[in-house]
Motif scaffolding. Structure first.
Motif, PDB file in Angstrom:
ATOM      1  N   MET A   1       0.832  -1.201   0.000  1.00 38.50           N
ATOM      2  CA  MET A   1       0.000   0.000   0.000  1.00 38.50           C
ATOM      3  C   MET A   1       0.870   1.256   0.000  1.00 38.50           C
ATOM      4  O   MET A   1       0.658   2.190  -0.758  1.00 38.50           O
ATOM      5  N   GLY A   2       1.878   1.208   0.901  1.00 39.67           N
ATOM      6  CA  GLY A   2       2.774   2.347   0.987  1.00 39.67           C
ATOM      7  C   GLY A   2       3.519   2.576  -0.310  1.00 39.67           C
ATOM      8  O   GLY A   2       3.726   3.708  -0.737  1.00 39.67           O
ATOM      9  N   THR A   3       3.937   1.500  -0.956  1.00 38.03           N
ATOM     10  CA  THR A   3       4.662   1.625  -2.230  1.00 38.03           C
ATOM     11  C   THR A   3       3.771   2.231  -3.298  1.00 38.03           C
ATOM     12  O   THR A   3       4.208   3.068  -4.098  1.00 38.03           O
ATOM     13  N   ALA A   4       2.502   1.835  -3.314  1.00 38.44           N
ATOM     14  CA  ALA A   4       1.558   2.372  -4.295  1.00 38.44           C
ATOM     15  C   ALA A   4       1.376   3.863  -4.107  1.00 38.44           C
ATOM     16  O   ALA A   4       1.321   4.635  -5.079  1.00 38.44           O
ATOM     17  N   ILE A   5       1.287   4.301  -2.848  1.00 38.83           N
ATOM     18  CA  ILE A   5       1.114   5.738  -2.573  1.00 38.83           C
ATOM     19  C   ILE A   5       2.332   6.525  -3.047  1.00 38.83           C
ATOM     20  O   ILE A   5       2.222   7.586  -3.649  1.00 38.83           O
ATOM     21  N   VAL A   6       3.506   5.955  -2.767  1.00 39.76           N
ATOM     22  CA  VAL A   6       4.739   6.625  -3.197  1.00 39.76           C
ATOM     23  C   VAL A   6       4.776   6.758  -4.713  1.00 39.76           C
ATOM     24  O   VAL A   6       5.141   7.802  -5.259  1.00 39.76           O
ATOM     25  N   LEU A   7       4.391   5.699  -5.411  1.00 34.44           N
ATOM     26  CA  LEU A   7       4.399   5.735  -6.880  1.00 34.44           C
ATOM     27  C   LEU A   7       3.407   6.771  -7.411  1.00 34.44           C
ATOM     28  O   LEU A   7       3.687   7.487  -8.387  1.00 34.44           O
ATOM     29  N   ILE A   8       2.228   6.844  -6.760  1.00 39.83           N
ATOM     30  CA  ILE A   8       1.228   7.831  -7.178  1.00 39.83           C
ATOM     31  C   ILE A   8       1.751   9.248  -6.986  1.00 39.83           C
ATOM     32  O   ILE A   8       1.604  10.117  -7.852  1.00 39.83           O
ATOM     33  N   VAL A   9       2.386   9.453  -5.819  1.00 42.06           N
ATOM     34  CA  VAL A   9       2.949  10.788  -5.531  1.00 42.06           C
ATOM     35  C   VAL A   9       4.015  11.143  -6.552  1.00 42.06           C
ATOM     36  O   VAL A   9       4.066  12.259  -7.075  1.00 42.06           O
ATOM     37  N   LEU A  10       4.897  10.174  -6.852  1.00 39.18           N
ATOM     38  CA  LEU A  10       5.944  10.419  -7.841  1.00 39.18           C
ATOM     39  C   LEU A  10       5.357  10.723  -9.216  1.00 39.18           C
ATOM     40  O   LEU A  10       5.847  11.604  -9.937  1.00 39.18           O
ATOM     41  N   LEU A  11       4.290   9.973  -9.570  1.00 42.00           N
ATOM     42  CA  LEU A  11       3.646  10.188 -10.867  1.00 42.00           C
ATOM     43  C   LEU A  11       3.048  11.587 -10.943  1.00 42.00           C
ATOM     44  O   LEU A  11       3.179  12.281 -11.959  1.00 42.00           O
ATOM     45  N   VAL A  12       2.387  11.983  -9.837  1.00 37.77           N
ATOM     46  CA  VAL A  12       1.796  13.331  -9.795  1.00 37.77           C
ATOM     47  C   VAL A  12       2.883  14.388  -9.932  1.00 37.77           C
ATOM     48  O   VAL A  12       2.732  15.380 -10.657  1.00 37.77           O
ATOM     49  N   LEU A  13       4.008  14.200  -9.246  1.00 34.29           N
ATOM     50  CA  LEU A  13       5.107  15.161  -9.319  1.00 34.29           C
ATOM     51  C   LEU A  13       5.692  15.242 -10.727  1.00 34.29           C
ATOM     52  O   LEU A  13       6.002  16.324 -11.231  1.00 34.29           O
ATOM     53  N   VAL A  14       5.844  14.051 -11.346  1.00 33.05           N
ATOM     54  CA  VAL A  14       6.395  14.023 -12.708  1.00 33.05           C
ATOM     55  C   VAL A  14       5.460  14.733 -13.681  1.00 33.05           C
ATOM     56  O   VAL A  14       5.890  15.566 -14.489  1.00 33.05           O
ATOM     57  N   VAL A  15       4.160  14.409 -13.615  1.00 31.28           N
ATOM     58  CA  VAL A  15       3.182  15.031 -14.511  1.00 31.28           C
ATOM     59  C   VAL A  15       3.117  16.528 -14.260  1.00 31.28           C
ATOM     60  O   VAL A  15       3.088  17.338 -15.192  1.00 31.28           O
ATOM     61  N   GLY A  16       3.084  16.897 -12.979  1.00 35.56           N
ATOM     62  CA  GLY A  16       3.024  18.319 -12.642  1.00 35.56           C
ATOM     63  C   GLY A  16       4.272  19.059 -13.109  1.00 35.56           C
ATOM     64  O   GLY A  16       4.192  20.173 -13.630  1.00 35.56           O
ATOM     65  N   GLY A  17       5.438  18.416 -12.929  1.00 36.61           N
ATOM     66  CA  GLY A  17       6.686  19.044 -13.372  1.00 36.61           C
ATOM     67  C   GLY A  17       6.722  19.203 -14.879  1.00 36.61           C
ATOM     68  O   GLY A  17       7.158  20.235 -15.406  1.00 36.61           O
ATOM     69  N   ALA A  18       6.245  18.180 -15.586  1.00 37.10           N
ATOM     70  CA  ALA A  18       6.224  18.249 -17.051  1.00 37.10           C
ATOM     71  C   ALA A  18       5.280  19.348 -17.523  1.00 37.10           C
ATOM     72  O   ALA A  18       5.603  20.098 -18.455  1.00 37.10           O
ATOM     73  N   ALA A  19       4.119  19.447 -16.888  1.00 35.23           N
ATOM     74  CA  ALA A  19       3.155  20.485 -17.261  1.00 35.23           C
ATOM     75  C   ALA A  19       3.727  21.872 -17.004  1.00 35.23           C
ATOM     76  O   ALA A  19       3.557  22.792 -17.820  1.00 35.23           O
ATOM     77  N   TYR A  20       4.395  22.005 -15.861  1.00 37.94           N
ATOM     78  CA  TYR A  20       5.012  23.301 -15.534  1.00 37.94           C
ATOM     79  C   TYR A  20       6.090  23.663 -16.551  1.00 37.94           C
ATOM     80  O   TYR A  20       6.182  24.817 -17.003  1.00 37.94           O
ATOM     81  N   LEU A  21       6.903  22.680 -16.924  1.00 34.77           N
ATOM     82  CA  LEU A  21       7.978  22.925 -17.894  1.00 34.77           C
ATOM     83  C   LEU A  21       7.412  23.329 -19.256  1.00 34.77           C
ATOM     84  O   LEU A  21       7.888  24.278 -19.880  1.00 34.77           O
TER      85      LEU A  21
END
Length: 257
Positions: A1-21
């Motif tokens: 469960m914890g690993t899934a949350i971490v992956l979701i957070v990382l995915l959100v950060l990656v998508v958000g960073g890409a959108a910002y860029l």
């Protein structure tokens, strides 16, 4: 469960960073376009002020101002359609060319030429008419001169036309215009170039000119450099003026060039 949350957070950060860029790059691109258009608009407005306020006093200045007015109209049309930085740069180039015509008109009228204009390596490397020439080619008379006159009312600021360099100067006829309109030089153009400019300092040879713009530019630049060096040692340098008296210009087809 914890690993899934971490992956979701990382995915959100990656998508958000890409959108910002992407958003940041888009804003930067829009700003560069606006800056390029503002730079071009400044020169178009400067050209317009000159065209609308100057009145030619002789044939040469009137013709130069008419050519400047054409560039002003063209630049205005280009500005309305400019959607990219490259298109904005084309607007600027058109406006600068118009300002060169204005400068020529002012000089022809004995006025102060005004502030310096942006330098263009292509225009400089094309060379300039340095002496009066009068030639007959295929039964038609042509003249070129570094100064405006009754027989040389057509100015060209120098630069590339249909891939080949045309020297800055005053001419009896706008011999470059057919190539400017058609986008290609016709038969006989090399013959005219050879007759008009053979042996003139800083101008490409007819063979180099015919082989293409780059070859002509390189030869003209090298010739100008060599002549500059000679002038340093001999203030009365020999520019090797061509002898057209014995030339045979009757073998080519010059019509419709």
């Amino acid at each position: 469960m914890g690993t899934a949350i971490v992956l979701i957070v990382l995915l959100v950060l990656v998508v958000g960073g890409a959108a910002y860029l992407v958003n940041t790059q888009a804003k930067a691109k829009r700003q560069r376009l606006e800056d390029a258009k503002a730079d071009a608009r400044r020169l178009v407005e400067r050209l317009g002020g000159q065209v609308l306020n100057l009145v030619g006093t002789d044939t040469a200045s009137q013709q130069a101002l008419a050519d400047a007015s054409e560039r002003y109209t063209a630049a205005g049309s280009q500005m309305e359609q400019a959607q990219t930085i490259e298109q904005a740069k084309l607007v600027k180039e058109t406006a600068v060319e118009g300002l060169y015509y204005v400068r020529a008109a002012r000089l022809a009228m004995g006025m102060d030429p005004g502030p310096e204009l942006p330098r263009d390596p292509e225009r400089e490397n094309a060379g300039a008419v340095t002496e009066h020439r009068s030639v007959e080619v295929e039964g038609q008379h042509y003249e070129a001169s570094p100064e405006p006159g009754a027989n040389t009312p057509h100015y060209y600021p120098g630069g590339r036309v249909a891939g080949r360099p045309v020297p800055q100067g005053w001419y009896s006829e706008p011999w470059w215009k057919p190539a400017l309109v058609a986008g290609a030089w016709g038969l006989g153009s090399m013959l005219l170039f050879s007759a008009m400019f053979s042996g003139m300092a800083g101008i490409a040879s007819a063979d180099a000119w015919a082989s293409g713009y780059n070859a002509g530019q390189e030869e003209a630049a090298a010739d100008a450099g060599a002549d500059g060096g000679d002038a340093g040692g001999d203030a009365g340098g020999d520019f090797g003026g061509g002898d057209f008296g014995g030339g045979d210009f009757g073998g080519g087809d010059f019509g419709g060039f």
